[in-house]
Design an enzyme around this catalytic site. Structure first.
Site, PDB file in Angstrom:
ATOM      1  N   ASP A 103      25.230 -17.240   9.486  1.00 28.38           N
ATOM      2  CA  ASP A 103      25.062 -17.754   8.138  1.00 28.38           C
ATOM      3  C   ASP A 103      26.619 -18.366   7.832  1.00 28.38           C
ATOM      4  O   ASP A 103      27.653 -17.488   8.201  1.00 28.38           O
ATOM      5  CB  ASP A 103      24.639 -16.746   6.992  1.00 28.38           C
ATOM      6  CG  ASP A 103      23.195 -16.444   7.033  1.00 28.38           C
ATOM      7  OD1 ASP A 103      22.435 -17.072   7.865  1.00 28.38           O
ATOM      8  OD2 ASP A 103      22.787 -15.498   6.201  1.00 28.38           O
ATOM      9  N   HIS A 122      27.345 -13.029  10.597  1.00 27.40           N
ATOM     10  CA  HIS A 122      27.973 -13.982   9.592  1.00 27.40           C
ATOM     11  C   HIS A 122      29.662 -14.541  10.199  1.00 27.40           C
ATOM     12  O   HIS A 122      29.904 -13.941  10.837  1.00 27.40           O
ATOM     13  CB  HIS A 122      28.600 -13.301   8.521  1.00 27.40           C
ATOM     14  CG  HIS A 122      27.519 -12.974   7.513  1.00 27.40           C
ATOM     15  ND1 HIS A 122      26.311 -11.994   7.615  1.00 27.40           N
ATOM     16  CD2 HIS A 122      27.002 -13.657   6.363  1.00 27.40           C
ATOM     17  CE1 HIS A 122      25.549 -12.054   6.543  1.00 27.40           C
ATOM     18  NE2 HIS A 122      25.944 -12.885   5.744  1.00 27.40           N
TER      19      HIS A 122
END
Length: 294
Positions: free
Chosen positions: A116, A263
């Site tokens: 992400d 992430h």
């Protein structure tokens, strides 16, 4: 109604929430932060999310008024011995109904690596270097500011064979928006990406992992496949255990068909990534892409 109540009760027993992003409080100690993270990752939800009205800013939905807009945070129950994590019966029903994804082929030792990208923290170039060195293709879910401010990195992702997915323009909780706003958040980002690369997006990850039946319907109606995950950690903030914690968490929770969420803003992930990839391969797993999921 009875079936829905049963599903919610099952969710209380089976789920813990792993949100797509978060912010750590600055006034807590590292020990307290670690304790909070461990509790968040291991304990079931204490109660289901509240039901949200189909009226937002006095505007009533017209196209989806008969669809449930109860807000759920994506959650799962981690199981030992590299088993596939469990999700609630209701979540599984919605996954199947709207052709969404949280795992791939669980009968084979394959994994799917996703990142992400809400904003750039300086680690994506290194992540892309590591992926290239290890001949691994991944999926990057990006937001509007990322496409605008990191155009060169987005183009590099495409050029090096990675999938770039839709994470909305502004990263809002979609169930709190009207149909028109949901569509705008998704289609505007798709248009930005197509203008930059000449390609279309086809995968979508809900901001914060928050969704409802209504938003799953809208996402699919726009031609996207929703992608959740089956392996993640609270890595949007520095991990108390650093890169070692990132590595150990992935390897401990690894399972056939895992859709791994990392992430890219995490220095810990960037430092651990090469070791993670090599160790996953050493365990006999093969890296596949979202395109390989039926």
């Amino acid at each position: 109604m009875v079936r829905k109540i049963f599903s919610i009760l099952m969710g209380i027993l089976l789920c813990f929430s792993i949100a797509s992003c978060g912010i750590a409080k600055k006034d807590i100690t590292r020990a307290e932060e670690q304790k909070m993270q461990n509790e968040a990752l291991q304990k079931p939800l204490e109660k289901p999310k509240e039901k949200i009205s189909n009226t937002v800013n006095n505007a009533v939905y017209t196209n989806t008024e008969n669809l449930d807009n109860t807000l759920y945070s994506w959650g799962l129950r981690v199981l030992p011995n590299h088993q596939t994590p469990e999700i609630t019966p209701l979540a599984m029903e919605l996954i199947k109904k709207y052709d969404a994804v949280f795992v791939g082929d669980t009968t084979k030792k394959v994994v799917y690596l996703t990142f992400d990208e809400g904003y750039e923290n300086g680690y994506t170039p290194k992540i892309l270097d590591i992926l290239k060195e290890n001949n691994v293709k991944a999926a990057f879910f990006v937001t509007g500011p990322y496409v605008k401010e990191q155009a060169d990195l987005v183009k590099r992702m495409v050029e090096e064979g990675h999938i770039v997915g839709n994470h909305t323009v502004n990263h809002p909780s979609l169930p709190t928006l009207s149909d028109e706003k949901v569509k705008e958040e998704i289609t505007k980002l798709g248009d930005m990406f197509e203008e930059l690369t000449g390609k279309k997006m086809k995968y979508f990850r809900p901001p914060k992992g928050e969704y409802s039946e209504r938003t799953l319907y809208l996402t699919k109606s726009l031609g996207y496949r929703t992608v959740f995950w089956s392996l993640a950690m609270a890595d949007w903030q520095p991990l108390p255990g650093g890169p070692e914690e990132s590595y150990n968490t992935v390897m401990k929770r690894l399972h056939p068909g895992a859709v791994i969420l990392l992430h890219a803003v995490s220095k810990d992930n960037a430092l651990a990534l090469d070791r993670i990839i090599k160790s996953i391969k050493a365990e006999g797993y093969e890296f596949k892409t979202l395109d390989d999921i039926p």
